[in-house]
Design an enzyme around this catalytic site. Structure first.
Site, PDB file in Angstrom:
ATOM      1  CB  SER A   1      -0.864  -0.120   1.026  1.00  0.00           C
ATOM      2  OG  SER A   1      -2.011   1.226   1.540  1.00  0.00           O
TER       3      SER A   1
ATOM      4  CG  ASP B   1      -7.155  -2.791  -3.988  1.00  0.00           C
ATOM      5  OD1 ASP B   1      -8.038  -1.807  -3.106  1.00  0.00           O
ATOM      6  OD2 ASP B   1      -5.774  -2.790  -3.910  1.00  0.00           O
TER       7      ASP B   1
ATOM      8  CG  HIS C   1      -5.379  -1.799   0.111  1.00  0.00           C
ATOM      9  ND1 HIS C   1      -5.035  -1.384  -1.102  1.00  0.00           N
ATOM     10  CD2 HIS C   1      -5.347  -1.404   1.149  1.00  0.00           C
ATOM     11  CE1 HIS C   1      -4.197  -0.286  -1.273  1.00  0.00           C
ATOM     12  NE2 HIS C   1      -3.853  -0.558  -0.023  1.00  0.00           N
TER      13      HIS C   1
END
Length: 267
Positions: free
Chosen positions: A95, A217, A245
């Site tokens: 991320s 996502d 995610h």
């Protein structure tokens, strides 16, 4: 300050192998990689850590000024690498950590020799000719809700971020991770994350790079993965058969396979 203690650094695996650094995202800690570590420890030296303000890092090291930009987190990464005297390590960032890795590689190119970006996003807010997945109003509302009631926000948002509604235990784990984070420090990290724009930094990447995206996502839609792949020179894009995610938890086999194939190609 003892950098290893500050960032709760742990080193496992093959001490003679190439080094892989695993970096968690917002609201998480190094435990998010527990299903990835077993796939790496035989052949690689694996470094895990917690960002300041997360996990079991030293809370006394937190200052809002330093961590109000991604460069503060990137500086921490460089300091961890220097403390361990790492050279040409592979930085695996989940991320927002994918962008932290980009910045760290720019700050200390001798320390980081390759990047793996897991569900990356260089900008979360839509812009002209760019889809980040959120409008500016969406992010304003998200941050306002987080500021007002962090624990309530965590309970509502974590299952959405995780996806995989048919596996509620995954959303519960992410909720617990969010809720274990100090709210004041989490607010700073959230603003830093969701208001960041690292698109121009991608153009300067000069190391082998793997971009891993998920088929569905809500935080980093596939248009983002395509943008990152298109912008990072010579990068490789792999679409995982995974939703949500956090594919290292929801689809560890596919995630680990993609990472290990990339690592093998570097040797």
């Amino acid at each position: 300050m003892d950098i290893v203690r500050r960032n709760n650094v742990s080193v496992v695996g093959n001490p003679e192998g190439p080094t892989v650094v695993l970096a968690h995202g917002f609201g998480c800690d190094q435990n998010m990689w527990r299903l990835t570590v077993p796939a790496l420890v035989r052949d690689y030296r694996v470094v895990l850590f917690d960002y300041v303000g997360s996990g079991h890092s030293d809370p006394a090291a937190f200052t809002e000024d330093r961590y109000a930009s991604l460069s503060g987190y990137a500086t921490d990464v460089v300091e961890v690498c220097a403390a361990l005297d790492l050279r040409d390590a592979v930085f695996v960032g989940h991320s927002v950590s994918a962008m932290v890795g980009v910045l760290a590689a720019g700050l200390a190119p001798e320390r980081i020799g390759a990047l793996v970006m897991v569900a990356p996003s260089p900008r979360y807010i839509d812009d002209e000719g760019y889809r980040g997945g959120f409008s500016a109003e969406d992010i304003d509302e998200l941050l306002a809700s987080l500021e007002l009631n962090y624990l309530g926000w965590s309970a509502a948002m974590a299952p959405v971020i995780m996806g995989n509604a048919d596996r509620p235990e995954l959303g519960e784990e992410l909720t617990n991770s969010f809720c274990a984070t100090d709210p004041d420090m989490a607010r700073v990290f959230a603003r830093t994350t969701f208001l960041s724009d690292s698109r121009d930094d991608l153009k300067g990447v000069r190391v082998p790079t793997l971009v891993l995206e998920c088929t569905d996502d809500v935080i980093a839609p596939r248009e983002v993965g395509a943008f990152v792949h298109r912008t990072v020179p010579g990068s490789t894009l792999v679409t995982l058969e995974a939703t949500g995610h956090c594919p290292q938890l929801s689809a560890p086999e596919a995630t680990n396979a993609a990472i290990t194939v990339f690592l093998a190609g570097l040797r």
